[in-house]
Design a protein around this motif. Structure first.
Motif, PDB file in Angstrom:
ATOM      1  N   THR A 217     -46.459   7.683  -4.712  1.00 56.29           N
ATOM      2  CA  THR A 217     -47.250   8.366  -5.736  1.00 56.29           C
ATOM      3  C   THR A 217     -46.448   9.578  -6.202  1.00 56.29           C
ATOM      4  OG1 THR A 217     -48.348   9.891  -4.224  1.00 56.29           O
ATOM      5  CG2 THR A 217     -49.373   7.732  -4.549  1.00 56.29           C
ATOM      6  N   PHE A 218     -46.859  10.136  -7.340  1.00 62.12           N
ATOM      7  CA  PHE A 218     -46.160  11.298  -7.880  1.00 62.12           C
ATOM      8  C   PHE A 218     -46.981  12.565  -7.667  1.00 62.12           C
ATOM      9  CE2 PHE A 218     -44.355   7.763 -10.235  1.00 62.12           C
ATOM     10  CZ  PHE A 218     -43.006   8.054 -10.190  1.00 62.12           C
ATOM     11  N   GLN A 219     -46.285  13.612  -7.249  1.00 60.59           N
ATOM     12  CA  GLN A 219     -46.953  14.908  -7.063  1.00 60.59           C
ATOM     13  C   GLN A 219     -47.592  15.344  -8.382  1.00 60.59           C
ATOM     14  OE1 GLN A 219     -44.292  17.913  -5.650  1.00 60.59           O
ATOM     15  NE2 GLN A 219     -45.770  19.560  -5.883  1.00 60.59           N
ATOM     16  N   ILE A 220     -46.814  15.256  -9.464  1.00 65.23           N
ATOM     17  CA  ILE A 220     -47.370  15.507 -10.786  1.00 65.23           C
ATOM     18  C   ILE A 220     -47.849  14.158 -11.298  1.00 65.23           C
ATOM     19  CG2 ILE A 220     -46.862  16.296 -13.115  1.00 65.23           C
ATOM     20  CD1 ILE A 220     -44.516  17.908 -11.741  1.00 65.23           C
ATOM     21  N   VAL A 221     -49.169  13.981 -11.339  1.00 63.72           N
ATOM     22  CA  VAL A 221     -49.707  12.647 -11.609  1.00 63.72           C
ATOM     23  C   VAL A 221     -49.216  12.140 -12.962  1.00 63.72           C
ATOM     24  CG1 VAL A 221     -51.743  12.904 -10.195  1.00 63.72           C
ATOM     25  CG2 VAL A 221     -51.813  13.630 -12.578  1.00 63.72           C
ATOM     26  N   GLN A 222     -48.965  10.846 -13.028  1.00 66.08           N
ATOM     27  CA  GLN A 222     -48.438  10.250 -14.245  1.00 66.08           C
ATOM     28  C   GLN A 222     -49.232   9.006 -14.619  1.00 66.08           C
ATOM     29  OE1 GLN A 222     -44.365  10.210 -14.831  1.00 66.08           O
ATOM     30  NE2 GLN A 222     -43.817  11.476 -13.117  1.00 66.08           N
ATOM     31  N   PRO A 223     -50.487   9.173 -15.016  1.00 64.46           N
ATOM     32  CA  PRO A 223     -51.295   8.004 -15.361  1.00 64.46           C
ATOM     33  C   PRO A 223     -50.841   7.385 -16.686  1.00 64.46           C
ATOM     34  CG  PRO A 223     -52.492  10.011 -15.903  1.00 64.46           C
ATOM     35  CD  PRO A 223     -51.212  10.436 -15.234  1.00 64.46           C
ATOM     36  N   PHE A 224     -51.211   6.113 -16.911  1.00 62.59           N
ATOM     37  CA  PHE A 224     -51.074   5.516 -18.241  1.00 62.59           C
ATOM     38  C   PHE A 224     -52.297   5.978 -19.024  1.00 62.59           C
ATOM     39  CE2 PHE A 224     -49.354   2.183 -15.243  1.00 62.59           C
ATOM     40  CZ  PHE A 224     -48.033   2.578 -15.393  1.00 62.59           C
TER      41      PHE A 224
END
Ligand SMILES: Nc1ncnc2c1ncn2[C@@H]1O[C@H](COP(=O)(O)OP(=O)(O)O)[C@@H](O)[C@H]1O
Ligand SMILES: [Mg+2]
Lengths: 255, 290, 319
Positions: A81-88
Motif C-alpha cells: 500500500t502507499f503511505q500517500i494514498v493513491q486511489p483511482f
C-alpha cells in the motif's frame, strides 16, 4: 518468506537507505519503525520493485526478485500500500478493489464479486458504490488495504495504514489487520510487514520489530525489547535521551 | 561540397531568423516556467500579432517598427485577459486540460482569422524590404539584421525585467515555489496573468520584427508552434538562456538543413530534434536536470 | 448486457434508415456523423479510457488512408484486400510510436506534442515521396461496385461506416466490461497504483495505442473509399487529429456512447452555424473551438457526465 540483505539507495548524494537487511518469517506480523525520513518508505519501494537498489538483494519465496518490475513482484504474491494514498479517484470503491481482484480473476463478474467480499472484510461494505474521491481519509486508507488484499498476496507491505486515523478508527482497524494476518473463513493467513508510527498498533500486532534510523537498521527484536533499547530511544528522541530517561525512571523507582 | 560563401550567408541568415525564434520561444518558456502550462495557442497569438502589424501598416500606414509601442502593450493586455478570464479557470488541476483549452483558443483564433481575412497570404511593402547590407562578405537583408538586433534587445529587456524588478522577483518566487509564494502574500493569480501577458508581449515584438520580411495568413502560426516548442525543450523548459541559445541554434540548423535537404525536409529535422530531445533528454541540452 | 442491447437497437435503427430516408443530403449527414463518431471512438480508446491524450491521431488516420490508396493505385490491390493491410498498418504505427514514447515515460502534454510532431513528420514525408503522390495526393479509380468497396448509392456507404462504428462500439463496450478495460482505466487514473496491483502498465498502454491506431486507420480507409481521394494535408494535417478528440471530449471521455453523442452534437452545431452564418470558411471550426474551451472549462466529463450526474443525483434522492 522475505529476505533482504544489504539494500542501499542513494538519491543525488543523499543516502536514504544504507545496507539495510531484513527477514520476514511466513505467518508473522513484522513491524518496521523509525523516525520520519529514516528511509522506511524507500525501503518498501526497494522491496516491491518501485525502485532498483544501488546495492543489495531481495529474495522472496526463494526467488531473487531484485530489480524485477513492480507488477511482476505483485504477481509473485507481494502487495504493497502507499503511505500517500493513491486511489483511482474517478472509479467507485467496488471498481477500485476489482482492479486488484483481476490479478487472480479473469472474469469481470468474479472480480467484482471478489472485490465485494474484500471490501466487506475491511469494513467498506457500505461504501461500495461511492466514488473513491468522496471517501474520508480513513476510508481511503481502508481502500488501499482492500485493493492490495484483493490481489491475493502471500506477503502484504503496509505503509502507515493507520496514519491520519483518529483513536476510534484505529481501534476499529487493528482487529481487521489481525484478521487478515490470521486468515478468515478458510482463507490462508497473510504474512504482514508494516511500517507504523502508532505504537499502540505495533505493540499490539507485531511479533517482531525492525528499527530503521538514517537509512540503517539499528535494532531488531520483540516489540517490548526494541522499544526499551537505548539506541532506539536515542534515534527517536535525540542524543542523550536514553540516559535522561533511565535516570528519570531510576529516580522514580527509588522514590 | 557547398561554396563557403553560401554557407556563411546561410548561417548568418539562420542567426537572424533564430533571434526572432528565440524571442517567440522566450515568451513560451516564461509562460511554461511560471505557470507550468504549455501554451498551444502561442502560434495563433503570433498570427494575431502579425495581422495587427499588417493592418496598422495598411490602415494608418504605420511602419512595422513604429508599431512596437502599440503591439507590445496590446498583446500584453490580451494575454493578461486571456489567462485571467479563460485559461486560469479551466485547468481543474490537470495540465492536459490547459493544453486542450489553449488548443481550443488556437482553433478559434485561426478560424476567426480565416473567416474575417480569408485564407489569402498578405505581405507589406516598406522602403527597406529589399535593401541589403554586406556582412563578412555575405549579403544579408537589412530588416533581418534589424530583427536580429531588435530581438536581442527585447530579450535583454525581458531578462532585466525578470532579474531586477519586484514583478520579476515575484515571478521567480512563484516559478520556484508556488505554495510558498502564496503564503508570503504574493497575488499568484495576478502574477500568472502578468507572466502570460509578458509572454504574448514578446510575440507582439516578434511580429513587428518579422513582418517586413515575412508574410501573414491565418495558418502562419502553425509553423511556429512546434519550432517554438522545440527551442523550449532544447533549451530546458523554463530557461531563458536556453531559449536564447536554442533559438539561434534552431535558426541556423533550419537554414543549413534547408540548403542540403530543401525547405520541407529541413523542417523534418526540427521535428526529429524535438522528438529526440523529449524522449532522450527531457531536461534539455543545456539543463542539468529536469 | 443492457449496454449491448442498446448498441444492437441503434444498429438496427440506422440499418433501417435507407428504407425511409431517401434524401442524399440526410444520408450523407448520417454517414459523416458516423464517420466522426468512428474517429472519436478511436481516440477515446487511448485518450478517454487510457488517459493518454494524443494531438496527432492523424498519424494513424493518414497511414490507414495511404495504405488503402497506395495498395489500390500503385499495386492494383482489391479494396477488400487492402482494408486489413490498412488496419494492420495503423496498428503497427501505433505499436512503434507507443514503444518509443511510453517506454521513455512520456506522459501528459509531452505525449500530446510528440504525437503531433510525428504526424507532422509523416505529413512532410507524404508530401515528398512519389509513391504517395507527393503534394498532389492519390486518386482512387471510381468503380461504384461493392466488390471494390465502392457503392452506387449512399446507403451502401452508410452500411459500411455503420459496420465500422459497430466494431468501435463493441471495443468500447468490452473496455467497460473486461479485465483489460479495468486495467486500462486503472493506468489512466494512477499508474503507480496500477503497477502495485500487478498491472503491466507499459503493455496495457501499448495495447491501447494499437487498438486505437487500428480503429483510426479504419476511419482513414473509409475516407478514401467514400471520397476517392487523399493528400498529405487531409491525411496527416492537424484537422483530423482535432476532429478525433473533439467528439469524445464533448460527448464524454471513457464512455461507450460519448463519441457518437459528441459527433452528433457537433454535426447539429455545424449545420446550425451554417444556417445562421452562411457557408463562410472557418466559422464552423471557430465554433467548435469555443465549444472545446467551454466543455473543458465547465463540463470536463462531457455531456454523458451531465447525464450521469443526473442519474447519480436521482439515485441519491431515492436512497
Ligand atoms: N524520490 C526521491 N528523491 C529524492 N529523495 C528522496 C526520494 N524519496 C525519498 N527521499 C528522501 O529519502 C529520505 C527517506 O525518505 P522516506 O523513505 O520517505 O522516509 P520515511 O518513510 O522513513 O519517513 C528522506 O530524506 C527523503 O527526503
Ligand atoms: Mg514514509
Amino acid at each position: 518468506m522475505l529476505e533482504a540483505s544489504g539494500l542501499t539507495k542513494t538519491f543525488d548524494g543523499l543516502t536514504a537507505v544504507e545496507g539495510a537487511s531484513l527477514h520476514v518469517e511466513r505467518g508473522t506480523i513484522v513491524g518496521l519503525i523509525g523516525p520520519n525520513g529514516a528511509g522506511k518508505t524507500t525501503l518498501f519501494a526497494l522491496l516491491s520493485g518501485f525502485l532498483g537498489p544501488d546495492a543489495g538483494r531481495v529474495v522472496f519465496l526463494g526467488r531473487d526478485v531484485t530489480g524485477l518490475p513492480p507488477h511482476l513482484i505483485c504477481r509473485l504474491g507481494m502487495a504493497r500500500t502507499f503511505q500517500i494514498v493513491q486511489p483511482f479517484g474517478a472509479q467507485t470503491v467496488r471498481e477500485n478493489v476489482a482492479v486488484g481482484a483481476h490479478l487472480r480473476h479473469r472474469g469481470r463478474a468474479e472480480a467484482l464479486a471478489h472485490a465485494e467480499r474484500i471490501a466487506h472484510a475491511v469494513g467498506l461494505g457500505a461504501e461500495l458504490d461511492k466514488l473513491a474521491v468522496n471517501l474520508t481519509i480513513a476510508g481511503r486508507k481502508r481502500l488501499e488495504l482492500a485493493r492490495a488484499l484483493a490481489t491475493g498476496p502471500a506477503l502484504l507491505l503496509l505503509d502507515e495504514v493507520l496514519a491520519g486515523l483518529n483513536p476510534q478508527e484505529i481501534t476499529e482497524v487493528i482487529p481487521v489487520l489481525r484478521g487478515i494476518a490470521a486468515g478468515r473463513d478458510g482463507t490462508p493467513g497473510v504474512t504482514v510487514l508494516m511500517i507504523e508510527h502508532v505504537m499502540q498498533a505495533v505493540m499490539n500486532l507485531a511479533d517482531r520489530v525492525y528499527v530503521l534510523a538514517n537509512g540503517r537498521m539499528i535494532a531488531e527484536g520483540a516489540p517490548a525489547e526494541v522499544t526499551s533499547d537505548p539506541a532506539v530511544i536515542e534515534a527517536y528522541l535525540g542524543h542523550g535521551a536514553a540516559e535522561r530517561l533511565r535516570r528519570a525512571y531510576g529516580a522514580a523507582h527509588a522514590a | 561540397m557547398l561554396d563557403p560563401a553560401i554557407l556563411l550567408a546561410s548561417a548568418l541568415n539562420g542567426l537572424t531568423t533564430g533571434a526572432v525564434y528565440a524571442l517567440i520561444a522566450l515568451g513560451l518558456t516564461l509562460i511554461y516556467g511560471v505557470l507550468h502550462i504549455i501554451n498551444f495557442a502561442h502560434g495563433a497569438a503570433l498570427m494575431v500579432a502579425l495581422y495587427g502589424v499588417y493592418f496598422l501598416h495598411r490602415g494608418p500606414g504605420l511602419d512595422p517598427y513604429l508599431s512596437l509601442p502599440v503591439m507590445v502593450p496590446a498583446m500584453f493586455v490580451a494575454g493578461y485577459a486571456l489567462q485571467r478570464l479563460v485559461i486560469g479557470r479551466a485547468s481543474h488541476g490537470k495540465d492536459e486540460n490547459v493544453l486542450l483549452v489553449t488548443l481550443g483558443i488556437a482553433i478559434v483564433l485561426e478560424n476567426l482569422a480565416l473567416f474575417l481575412f480569408k485564407s489569402d497570404t498578405q505581405t507589406i511593402d516598406t522602403p527597406y524590404t529589399f535593401s541589403t547590407v554586406s556582412i563578412l562578405g555575405a549579403m544579408i537583408s537589412v530588416p533581418k539584421v534589424v530583427a536580429f538586433g531588435g530581438a536581442l534587445v527585447v530579450a535583454a529587456l525581458l531578462l532585466l525585467l525578470i532579474r531586477r524588478t519586484d514583478l520579476g522577483r515575484a515571478i521567480r518566487a512563484i516559478a520556484k515555489e508556488r505554495q510558498g509564494a502564496r503564503l508570503v502574500g504574493i497575488d499568484v493569480e495576478h502574477v500568472f496573468a502578468m507572466s502570460f501577458g509578458i509572454g504574448l508581449a514578446c510575440l507582439g515584438a516578434a511580429a513587428c520584427f518579422l513582418l517586413p520580411t515575412y508574410y501573414v495568413n491565418p495558418q502562419v502560426g502553425n509553423g511556429f508552434v512546434l519550432i517554438a516548442f522545440t527551442i523550449v525543450v532544447l533549451g530546458g523548459m523554463g530557461s531563458f538562456a536556453g531559449a536564447l541559445a536554442g533559438g539561434l541554434l534552431i535558426g541556423v540548423v533550419e537554414s543549413l538543413g534547408g540548403l542540403w535537404l530543401g525547405e520541407s525536409l529541413g523542417q523534418i529535422g526540427i521535428f526529429l530534434i524535438f522528438i529526440a530531445v523529449l524522449l532522450f533528454r527531457p531536461q534539455g541540452l543545456f539543463g542539468a536536470r529536469a | 448486457m443492457r449496454g449491448l442491447a442498446g448498441i444492437a437497437a441503434f444498429a438496427v435503427a440506422i440499418a433501417l434508415m435507407p428504407a425511409f430516408v431517401t434524401s442524399g443530403y440526410a444520408l450523407n449527414a448520417m454517414i459523416m456523423t458516423l464517420y466522426a463518431a468512428l474517429l472519436g471512438q478511436a481516440w477515446n480508446v487511448l485518450g478517454g479510457f487510457g488517459g493518454q491524450f494524443s494531438f496527432g491521431h492523424a498519424l494513424f488516420f493518414g497511414t490507414g488512408a495511404y495504405t488503402m490508396a497506395v495498395l489500390q493505385v500503385n499495386f492494383g490491390w482489391n479494396a477488400w484486400a487492402a482494408l486489413p493491410a490498412a488496419l494492420a498498418a495503423g496498428g503497427a504505427i501505433g505499436a512503434a510510436i507507443g514503444a518509443l514514447t511510453f517506454r521513455y515515460g512520456l506522459r501528459g502534454s509531452y505525449f500530446a506534442l510528440v504525437t503531433l510532431a510525428f504526424a507532422e513528420v509523416f505529413r512532410i514525408l507524404a508530401n515528398t515521396f512519389q509513391f504517395t503522390g507527393a503534394g498532389v495526393g492519390l486518386m482512387v479509380p471510381l468503380s461504384e461496385r461493392a466488390a471494390d468497396m465502392q457503392f452506387a448509392t449512399r446507403a451502401g456507404y452508410l452500411y459500411l461506416i455503420l459496420a465500422l462504428v459497430l466494431v468501435g462500439f463493441l471495443v468500447s463496450w468490452w473496455l467497460k466490461h473486461s479485465r483489460y478495460g479495468a486495467w486500462l482505466q486503472a493506468v489512466r487514473d494512477n499508474e503507480e497504483s496500477a503497477a502495485a496491483l500487478g498491472v503491466d502498465v507499459l503493455r496495457v498502454k501499448l495495447q491501447a495505442i494499437v487498438v486505437s491506431g487500428v480503429l483510426m486507420a479504419a476511419g482513414g480507409a473509409f475516407y478514401v473509399q467514400y471520397l476517392h481521394y487523399i493528400d498529405p494535408h487531409i491525411a496527416y494535417g492537424p484537422a483530423v487529429s482535432v476532429e478525433a478528440l473533439l467528439a469524445p471530449i464533448i460527448g464524454g471521455m471513457g464512455t461507450v456512447w460519448g463519441p457518437l453523442l459528441g459527433a452528433a452534437l457537433l454535426h447539429v452545431l455545424g449545420e446550425t452555424t451554417r444556417n445562421l452564418m452562411g457557408d463562410a470558411p472557418g466559422i464552423n471550426l471557430a465554433v467548435y473551438g469555443i465549444v472545446l474551451v467551454l466543455m473543458v472549462s465547465f463540463l470536463p466529463r462531457g455531456v454523458m457526465g451531465l447525464l450521469g450526474t443526473r442519474r447519480a443525483a436521482r439515485a441519491a434522492g431515492d436512497a
